[in-house]
Design an enzyme around this catalytic site. Structure first.
Site, short mmCIF file in Angstrom:
data_model
loop_
_atom_site.label_atom_id
_atom_site.label_comp_id
_atom_site.label_asym_id
_atom_site.label_seq_id
_atom_site.Cartn_x
_atom_site.Cartn_y
_atom_site.Cartn_z
N THR A 49 38.24 45.39 33.14
CA THR A 49 38.91 46.50 32.47
C THR A 49 40.19 46.04 31.80
OG1 THR A 49 38.00 47.97 34.16
CG2 THR A 49 39.78 48.85 32.81
N TYR A 136 33.01 39.81 43.47
CA TYR A 136 32.69 40.92 42.56
C TYR A 136 31.29 40.73 42.00
CZ TYR A 136 33.28 43.92 38.37
OH TYR A 136 33.14 44.86 37.38
N LYS A 164 33.23 43.70 45.91
CA LYS A 164 33.22 44.81 44.95
C LYS A 164 31.79 44.99 44.47
CE LYS A 164 34.97 46.40 40.48
NZ LYS A 164 35.78 46.08 39.27
N ILE A 207 37.38 50.16 43.50
CA ILE A 207 38.17 49.60 42.41
C ILE A 207 37.74 50.40 41.19
CG2 ILE A 207 38.65 47.56 41.01
CD1 ILE A 207 38.22 45.87 43.52
#
Length: 306
Positions: A49, A136, A164, A207
């Protein structure tokens, strides 16, 4: 019950840019302080992001340092992943040296390593960098899934403290939660639309992209679910549903950058090859943000039968 290091809401921060494409550090610090004041449990700069793919290594570190300096009492989890193990190791060490409280490492993308390669990649970094690390998994971006067996094996490493989950596969994520219950290993939703379902099967938090513009609602939803108040959590999940869908009508972070601009939190600028949100989606996004701004969260909570 095993204590997990990560619990609650961790906004995946955007990296704001000036009109010339340079980083707007003043807006970055303001965003970090605004989110801390809203009650988030930590901040995650320079992840997907945060447009990490278009930042230089020096810019990565500068963003991490700016966020650390801006906040008073929330942990900063720096995105330091790469498809090159040596590069990820260098970024991780630099972020740790800069004062990051933890690291978020996307699995190697494009070159599509096998599961043994993933194990060796993460172990190399965890062995060398003495800092809590979150694995992740986002196959839609990387082209490779981290299998449950791999995730469970990584959970045994003392520096690997979380996962994640953004595979979209509830069964797989449930298996990872089930098989790591006795480990100090948090599982965090990496997909805003899946956060409440994953909390219901034992995830520890999220998250979140949505939390950049709706931190209070996101914190209220996650907090309610973690405390067992699923009636209120479901209400907020559905309240946030239209916005969540709009924030992924184009590649993240294009829509969230637009939403931030609508709310007065910087410009909608993204770095090439990303482009600004198309006009056909802007009106709907503006309308949904306006609708949420008109609703009072405390009134919503009071209306729920306790």
């Amino acid at each position: 019950m095993t204590t997990h290091l990560f619990e609650g809401v961790y906004p995946a921060m955007v990296t704001p840019f000036e009109t010339d494409g340079s980083i707007d550090f003043e807006q970055l610090r303001t965003d970090a302080q605004r989110l801390e004041s809203a009650g988030v449990d930590g901040l995650v700069p320079v992840g997907s992001t945060g447009e990490s793919a278009t930042l230089t290594h020096d810019e990565h570190v500068e963003v991490v340092e700016a966020v650390i300096d801006a906040v008073d009492d929330v942990p900063v989890i720096a995105g330091t992943g790469s498809n090159n193990t040596r590069e990820a190791l260098e970024l991780s060490q630099r972020a740790a040296d800069a004062g990051a409280d933890a690291l978020l490492l996307i699995s190697p993308y494009y070159n599509k390593p096998e599961q043994q390669g993933l194990l060796e990649h993460y172990r190399t970094i965890a062995d060398e960098v003495d800092c809590p690390q979150i694995v992740y998994n986002v196959p839609s971006r990387t082209g490779r899934n981290i299998d449950p067996d791999t995730a469970v094996e990584l959970a045994s490493h003392p520096n690997i403290a979380g996962f994640k989950a953004a595979s979209g596969d509830v069964g797989q994520i449930s298996e990872i939660i089930e098989r790591t219950q006795d480990e100090a290993f948090a599982v965090l939703s990496g997909d805003d639309g899946m956060t409440l379902p994953l909390l219901s099967i034992g995830a520890d938090g999220c998250i979140s992209v949505v939390a950049n513009v709706e931190p209070e609602r996101t914190c209220a939803m996650v907090g309610a679910a973690l405390s067992g108040d699923y009636q209120f959590a479901r209400r907020l999940h559905h309240e946030l549903g239209p916005l969540t869908r709009l924030l992924f009508v184009e590649t993240n972070p294009i829509p969230i950058k637009e939403a931030m601009a609508v709310r007065g939190h910087g410009r909608p600028s993204v770095r090439s090859p990303l482009t600004r949100l198309s006009e056909e989606h802007r009106d709907a996004l503006q309308a949904e943000l306006a609708r949420l701004a008109e609703e009072d969260l405390e009134d919503e909570y009071a209306e729920v039968e306790r």
